[in-house]
Design an enzyme around this catalytic site. Structure first.
Site, PDB file in Angstrom:
ATOM      1  N   PRO A  28      -3.992  -0.060  18.921  1.00  0.00           N
ATOM      2  CA  PRO A  28      -3.713  -0.511  17.550  1.00  0.00           C
ATOM      3  C   PRO A  28      -3.846   0.560  16.468  1.00  0.00           C
ATOM      4  O   PRO A  28      -3.502   0.297  15.320  1.00  0.00           O
ATOM      5  CB  PRO A  28      -4.746  -1.624  17.322  1.00  0.00           C
ATOM      6  N   HIS A  42       0.850  -1.201   0.000  1.00  0.00           N
ATOM      7  CA  HIS A  42       0.000   0.000   0.000  1.00  0.00           C
ATOM      8  C   HIS A  42       0.879   1.242   0.000  1.00  0.00           C
ATOM      9  O   HIS A  42       1.736   1.395   0.868  1.00  0.00           O
ATOM     10  CB  HIS A  42      -0.904   0.025   1.240  1.00  0.00           C
ATOM     11  N   TYR A  96      -9.078   5.252   7.718  1.00  0.00           N
ATOM     12  CA  TYR A  96      -9.218   5.547   9.148  1.00  0.00           C
ATOM     13  C   TYR A  96     -10.264   6.660   9.265  1.00  0.00           C
ATOM     14  O   TYR A  96     -10.036   7.766   8.786  1.00  0.00           O
ATOM     15  CB  TYR A  96      -7.896   6.038   9.736  1.00  0.00           C
TER      16      TYR A  96
HETATM   17  P1  FAD Z   1       2.466 -12.053  21.222  1.00  0.00           P
HETATM   18  O1  FAD Z   1       2.066 -12.071  19.797  1.00  0.00           O
HETATM   19  O2  FAD Z   1       1.429 -11.742  22.237  1.00  0.00           O
HETATM   20  O3  FAD Z   1       3.107 -13.478  21.540  1.00  0.00           O
HETATM   21  C1  FAD Z   1       3.378 -13.921  22.838  1.00  0.00           C
HETATM   22  C2  FAD Z   1       3.326 -15.449  22.869  1.00  0.00           C
HETATM   23  O4  FAD Z   1       3.758 -15.896  24.148  1.00  0.00           O
HETATM   24  C3  FAD Z   1       1.931 -15.990  22.663  1.00  0.00           C
HETATM   25  O5  FAD Z   1       1.902 -16.939  21.630  1.00  0.00           O
HETATM   26  C4  FAD Z   1       1.565 -16.583  24.017  1.00  0.00           C
HETATM   27  O6  FAD Z   1       0.726 -17.721  23.906  1.00  0.00           O
HETATM   28  C5  FAD Z   1       2.931 -16.948  24.576  1.00  0.00           C
HETATM   29  N1  FAD Z   1       2.980 -16.999  26.045  1.00  0.00           N
HETATM   30  C6  FAD Z   1       2.406 -16.165  26.935  1.00  0.00           C
HETATM   31  N2  FAD Z   1       2.708 -16.521  28.185  1.00  0.00           N
HETATM   32  C7  FAD Z   1       3.486 -17.622  28.091  1.00  0.00           C
HETATM   33  C8  FAD Z   1       4.095 -18.460  29.055  1.00  0.00           C
HETATM   34  N3  FAD Z   1       3.981 -18.235  30.372  1.00  0.00           N
HETATM   35  N4  FAD Z   1       4.818 -19.509  28.622  1.00  0.00           N
HETATM   36  C9  FAD Z   1       4.976 -19.747  27.286  1.00  0.00           C
HETATM   37  N5  FAD Z   1       4.398 -18.986  26.336  1.00  0.00           N
HETATM   38  C10 FAD Z   1       3.669 -17.930  26.735  1.00  0.00           C
HETATM   39  N6  FAD Z   1       0.539  -4.504  15.409  1.00  0.00           N
HETATM   40  C11 FAD Z   1       1.040  -4.018  14.228  1.00  0.00           C
HETATM   41  O7  FAD Z   1       2.265  -3.854  14.110  1.00  0.00           O
HETATM   42  N7  FAD Z   1       0.257  -3.684  13.172  1.00  0.00           N
HETATM   43  C12 FAD Z   1      -1.087  -3.834  13.248  1.00  0.00           C
HETATM   44  O8  FAD Z   1      -1.777  -3.575  12.250  1.00  0.00           O
HETATM   45  C13 FAD Z   1      -1.646  -4.311  14.484  1.00  0.00           C
HETATM   46  N8  FAD Z   1      -2.985  -4.493  14.618  1.00  0.00           N
HETATM   47  C14 FAD Z   1      -3.458  -5.136  15.704  1.00  0.00           C
HETATM   48  C15 FAD Z   1      -4.810  -5.410  15.725  1.00  0.00           C
HETATM   49  C16 FAD Z   1      -5.321  -6.095  16.795  1.00  0.00           C
HETATM   50  C17 FAD Z   1      -6.760  -6.387  16.757  1.00  0.00           C
HETATM   51  C18 FAD Z   1      -4.491  -6.512  17.885  1.00  0.00           C
HETATM   52  C19 FAD Z   1      -5.061  -7.260  19.050  1.00  0.00           C
HETATM   53  C20 FAD Z   1      -3.162  -6.221  17.874  1.00  0.00           C
HETATM   54  C21 FAD Z   1      -2.619  -5.550  16.788  1.00  0.00           C
HETATM   55  N9  FAD Z   1      -1.275  -5.275  16.714  1.00  0.00           N
HETATM   56  C22 FAD Z   1      -0.776  -4.682  15.568  1.00  0.00           C
HETATM   57  C23 FAD Z   1      -0.382  -5.658  17.810  1.00  0.00           C
HETATM   58  C24 FAD Z   1       0.355  -6.986  17.581  1.00  0.00           C
HETATM   59  O9  FAD Z   1      -0.574  -8.013  17.306  1.00  0.00           O
HETATM   60  C25 FAD Z   1       1.220  -7.346  18.816  1.00  0.00           C
HETATM   61  O10 FAD Z   1       1.958  -6.212  19.168  1.00  0.00           O
HETATM   62  C26 FAD Z   1       2.161  -8.528  18.537  1.00  0.00           C
HETATM   63  O11 FAD Z   1       1.446  -9.741  18.560  1.00  0.00           O
HETATM   64  C27 FAD Z   1       3.293  -8.609  19.566  1.00  0.00           C
HETATM   65  O12 FAD Z   1       4.071  -9.754  19.340  1.00  0.00           O
HETATM   66  P2  FAD Z   1       4.813 -10.506  20.530  1.00  0.00           P
HETATM   67  O13 FAD Z   1       5.547 -11.621  19.897  1.00  0.00           O
HETATM   68  O14 FAD Z   1       5.541  -9.520  21.343  1.00  0.00           O
HETATM   69  O15 FAD Z   1       3.645 -11.031  21.487  1.00  0.00           O
HETATM   70  C1  DHB Z   2      -5.062  -3.417  10.843  1.00  0.00           C
HETATM   71  C2  DHB Z   2      -4.909  -3.239  12.197  1.00  0.00           C
HETATM   72  C3  DHB Z   2      -4.562  -2.002  12.683  1.00  0.00           C
HETATM   73  O1  DHB Z   2      -4.383  -1.825  13.997  1.00  0.00           O
HETATM   74  C4  DHB Z   2      -4.353  -0.932  11.825  1.00  0.00           C
HETATM   75  O2  DHB Z   2      -4.003   0.275  12.349  1.00  0.00           O
HETATM   76  C5  DHB Z   2      -4.473  -1.114  10.478  1.00  0.00           C
HETATM   77  C6  DHB Z   2      -4.839  -2.369   9.987  1.00  0.00           C
HETATM   78  C7  DHB Z   2      -5.455  -4.746  10.339  1.00  0.00           C
HETATM   79  O3  DHB Z   2      -5.696  -5.641  11.152  1.00  0.00           O
HETATM   80  O4  DHB Z   2      -5.554  -4.912   9.117  1.00  0.00           O
END
Ligand code: FAD
Ligand code: DHB
Length: 388
Positions: free
Chosen positions: A292, A72, A200
């Site tokens: 987010p 995009h 947005y």
């Molecule tokens: P997580 O993905 O949370 O992974 C952590 C892992 O650790 C999980 O699999 C969990 O099961 C495991 N875990 C937890 N506790 C334990 C334990 N005690 N022992 C072993 N394993 C454990 N970010 C963006 O950059 N762009 C976006 O567009 C965006 N949109 C989003 C939309 C939504 C709806 C949501 C909810 C989030 C969004 N985010 C976005 C944020 C993004 O999803 C998170 O920031 C990202 O998943 C972080 O990655 P992580 O690996 O740090 O943590």
């Molecule tokens: C999506 C999630 C977001 O938080 C955002 O800012 C833009 C797109 C997505 O899930 O596609």
């Protein structure tokens, strides 16, 4: 069991770190509490900054993203019944890719398994020991057996609700936090895209976001009460709210289709500082959360582990501690910029229940300023693509 780096959590942070370490010849073990099927099916983020795309490609896990992800070059801001384009490419020379987080996870798990990486699913009772000594360890239960890994370092990539952050004593750390008085209601819909680019939208009834997943599946969000339950939102209620917030004066309408997934997402800003104690390092959501709106969460997780992988490489190759010692400080500078941007986008676009009429007018004035000033649009675009 003995390894060099014990990693807790198989989200984007844990899996990518393990893979980057492997590429540098450093051994790791990843412990994940959920099943492989579960982590590969959880619907979350969608937007990858150019730097994140580059990291995935360089690590050899970007092939499917390049083929199936959608590049995009801009997005739109909608308010007052009109849409205004923010041209990311023209303003910054950069673009973003819409490629779902669970697809990133699928690609990373496949790469770890192909490289015979140690990835243990369904672990429980994970506990971290002796992070202040040169020989930290992690104990856990796997397939009914109690086990222990001795390591040089432990990295907590276990998300906001994980156990790692709690190992940094309260006396040594500071938590910064803000929760927002609203959430997002997210849906997946079977339909053609409503729009070529993300929209947005700010509306008195609340924020709405049009995103996409593929030519046949769309991702839409709308601001809701953070305590709402999925069953309070019938399909009719969702569509009537999306039409009210998104349809514009030129006759453009959001496309309806079969809704096959619904979820409610809470919104918070959170930072834990420092992101390290002794031989324990934190990365990703374990250390920080952004609302987010700025699409930053997964990108921050990726930039944390890129930094940490390079620091660990310096240690194993040359015995150098400098980059490990400065990891928290350097990571936190980027984290705070993303926190600021995510808070700003959230404030700019959402309806705050306690906002006064004066504050609502200021919000609209700020939006009009942003779309009419190239300087402000450039600042927005630079932050959105992660050009900092
Ligand atoms: P997580 O993905 O949370 O992974 C952590 C892992 O650790 C999980 O699999 C969990 O099961 C495991 N875990 C937890 N506790 C334990 C334990 N005690 N022992 C072993 N394993 C454990 N970010 C963006 O950059 N762009 C976006 O567009 C965006 N949109 C989003 C939309 C939504 C709806 C949501 C909810 C989030 C969004 N985010 C976005 C944020 C993004 O999803 C998170 O920031 C990202 O998943 C972080 O990655 P992580 O690996 O740090 O943590
Ligand atoms: C999506 C999630 C977001 O938080 C955002 O800012 C833009 C797109 C997505 O899930 O596609």
């Amino acid at each position: 069991m003995r390894t060099q780096v014990a990693i807790i959590g198989a989200g984007p942070a844990g899996l990518l770190l393990s893979h980057l370490l492997h590429l540098n010849g450093i051994e790791s073990v990843v412990l994940e509490s959920r099943t492989r099927a579960d982590i590969e099916a959880t619907i979350r983020a969608g937007v990858l900054e150019q730097g994140s795309m580059h990291t995935l490609v360089e690590a050899g896990v970007g092939e499917r993203m390049r083929k199936e992800g959608a590049l995009h070059h801009g997005f739109e801001l909608a308010f007052d019944g009109k849409r205004h384009r923010v041209d990311l490419l023209e303003l910054t020379g950069k673009a973003i890719t819409v490629y779902p987080q669970h697809e990133v996870i699928i690609d990373l798990v496949a790469a770890r398994i192909a490289a015979q990486g140690q990835l243990l699913f369904e672990t429980s009772e994970v506990a971290i020991h002796d992070i202040g000594s040169a020989r930290p360890s992690v104990s856990f239960v796997h397939k009914g057996e109690s086990r222990r890994i001795d390591a040089d370092f432990v990295v907590g990539c276990d998300g906001f609700h994980g156990v790692s952050r709690q190992m940094i004593p309260h006396s040594l750390r500071q938590d910064f936090q803000r929760t927002y008085p609203f959430g997002w209601f997210g849906i997946l819909v079977e339909s053609a895209p409503s729009s070529e680019e993300l929209i947005y939208a700010r509306h008195e009834r609340g924020f709405a976001l049009v995103s996409t997943r593929s030519p046949t599946v769309q991702r839409l969000y709308l601001q809701c009460d953070p305590h709402d339950r999925v069953d309070q939102w019938s399909d009719d209620r969702i569509w009537s709210e999306l039409h009210a917030r998104l349809d514009n004066q030129d006759g453009w309408q959001v496309k309806e289709g079969r809704i096959f997934q619904k979820n409610v997402i809470g919104m918070r800003s959170f930072v834990c500082a420092p992101m390290r104690s002794g031989r324990l390092f934190l990365a990703g959501d374990a250390a920080h959360i952004v609302p987010p709106t700025g699409a930053k969460g997964m990108n921050l997780a990726i930039s944390d582990v890129r930094l940490l992988a390079a620091a660990l490489d310096g240690f194993y190759r040359q015995g150098r501690w400098e980059a490990l010692d400065s990891y928290s400080e350097i990571a936190l500078q980027r984290v705070w910029r993303a926190e600021y941007f995510s808070w700003w986008m959230t404030r700019l676009l959402h309806t705050f229940p306690d906002a006064t009429p004066f504050e609502r007018e200021l919000q609209l004035a700020e939006l009009r300023n942003v779309v009419s000033s190239r300087a402000l649009r450039t600042a927005l675009a630079e932050n959105y693509v992660g050009a900092f």
